[in-house]
Design a protein around this motif. Structure first.
Motif, PDB file in Angstrom:
ATOM      1  N   ASN A  93       0.797  -1.228   0.000  1.00  0.00           N
ATOM      2  CA  ASN A  93       0.000   0.000   0.000  1.00  0.00           C
ATOM      3  C   ASN A  93       0.830   1.279   0.000  1.00  0.00           C
ATOM      4  OD1 ASN A  93      -2.440  -1.452   0.096  1.00  0.00           O
ATOM      5  ND2 ASN A  93      -2.209  -1.699   2.299  1.00  0.00           N
ATOM      6  N   ILE A  94       2.106   1.176   0.351  1.00  0.00           N
ATOM      7  CA  ILE A  94       2.924   2.392   0.475  1.00  0.00           C
ATOM      8  C   ILE A  94       4.168   2.403  -0.410  1.00  0.00           C
ATOM      9  CG2 ILE A  94       2.130   2.860   2.828  1.00  0.00           C
ATOM     10  CD1 ILE A  94       4.808   1.677   3.830  1.00  0.00           C
ATOM     11  N   ILE A  95       4.408   1.336  -1.152  1.00  0.00           N
ATOM     12  CA  ILE A  95       5.646   1.225  -1.941  1.00  0.00           C
ATOM     13  C   ILE A  95       5.797   2.388  -2.925  1.00  0.00           C
ATOM     14  CG2 ILE A  95       4.686  -0.273  -3.744  1.00  0.00           C
ATOM     15  CD1 ILE A  95       8.201  -0.631  -2.205  1.00  0.00           C
ATOM     16  N   ASP A  96       4.698   2.906  -3.421  1.00  0.00           N
ATOM     17  CA  ASP A  96       4.769   4.004  -4.383  1.00  0.00           C
ATOM     18  C   ASP A  96       5.203   5.326  -3.743  1.00  0.00           C
ATOM     19  OD1 ASP A  96       2.374   4.180  -2.964  1.00  0.00           O
ATOM     20  OD2 ASP A  96       1.307   5.113  -4.640  1.00  0.00           O
ATOM     21  N   GLN A  97       5.340   5.341  -2.429  1.00  0.00           N
ATOM     22  CA  GLN A  97       5.767   6.545  -1.714  1.00  0.00           C
ATOM     23  C   GLN A  97       7.274   6.600  -1.485  1.00  0.00           C
ATOM     24  OE1 GLN A  97       3.432   6.975   1.895  1.00  0.00           O
ATOM     25  NE2 GLN A  97       1.642   6.135   0.857  1.00  0.00           N
ATOM     26  N   CYS A  98       7.988   5.557  -1.922  1.00  0.00           N
ATOM     27  CA  CYS A  98       9.436   5.565  -1.698  1.00  0.00           C
ATOM     28  C   CYS A  98      10.195   5.574  -3.019  1.00  0.00           C
ATOM     29  CB  CYS A  98       9.866   4.400  -0.815  1.00  0.00           C
ATOM     30  SG  CYS A  98       9.936   2.798  -1.606  1.00  0.00           S
ATOM     31  N   ASP A  99      11.464   5.948  -2.927  1.00  0.00           N
ATOM     32  CA  ASP A  99      12.341   5.996  -4.099  1.00  0.00           C
ATOM     33  C   ASP A  99      13.182   4.734  -4.221  1.00  0.00           C
ATOM     34  OD1 ASP A  99      11.803   8.802  -4.943  1.00  0.00           O
ATOM     35  OD2 ASP A  99      12.598   9.213  -2.939  1.00  0.00           O
ATOM     36  N   ILE A 100      13.513   4.133  -3.062  1.00  0.00           N
ATOM     37  CA  ILE A 100      14.360   2.944  -3.021  1.00  0.00           C
ATOM     38  C   ILE A 100      13.822   2.027  -1.931  1.00  0.00           C
ATOM     39  CG2 ILE A 100      16.706   2.059  -2.662  1.00  0.00           C
ATOM     40  CD1 ILE A 100      17.663   4.999  -3.317  1.00  0.00           C
TER      41      ILE A 100
END
Length: 93
Positions: A45-52
């Motif tokens: 649910n949150i992977i799209d909020q990180c760069d790496i």
């Protein structure tokens, strides 16, 4: 600032240890990052909020659209320098 997630089963012990180590190593290199320990169940649910993403678990087929670094070397020290070099390259992109 690059946002980095480190995930393990609970998001507490292992991922927190790796996240702290990575944050410290990045600070030593004056790299502008935010490193956050998360639980694996929340990652989808949150992977799209990180760069790496730094993975603690063994994932054969990672379908994330995020560059992924192996996290175990930061725990064991074996292969850590190589993974940190990869991480630095991704941070500088």
């Amino acid at each position: 600032m690059k946002r980095i997630f480190v995930a393990c089963g609970s998001g507490v012990a292992t991922s927190q240890t790796v996240a702290s180590k990575v944050q410290s190593m990045c600070e030593d290199e004056n790299l502008d990052v935010s490193v956050e320990a998360v639980d694996f169940k929340s990652l989808e649910n949150i992977i799209d909020q990180c760069d790496i993403y730094i993975s603690i678990v063994s994932e054969k087929d990672n379908n994330w659209n995020v560059p992924t670094i192996k996290g175990i070397p930061f725990l064991t020290g074996i292969g850590m320098e190589e993974e940190f070099e990869k991480l630095k390259d991704l941070i500088k992109e």
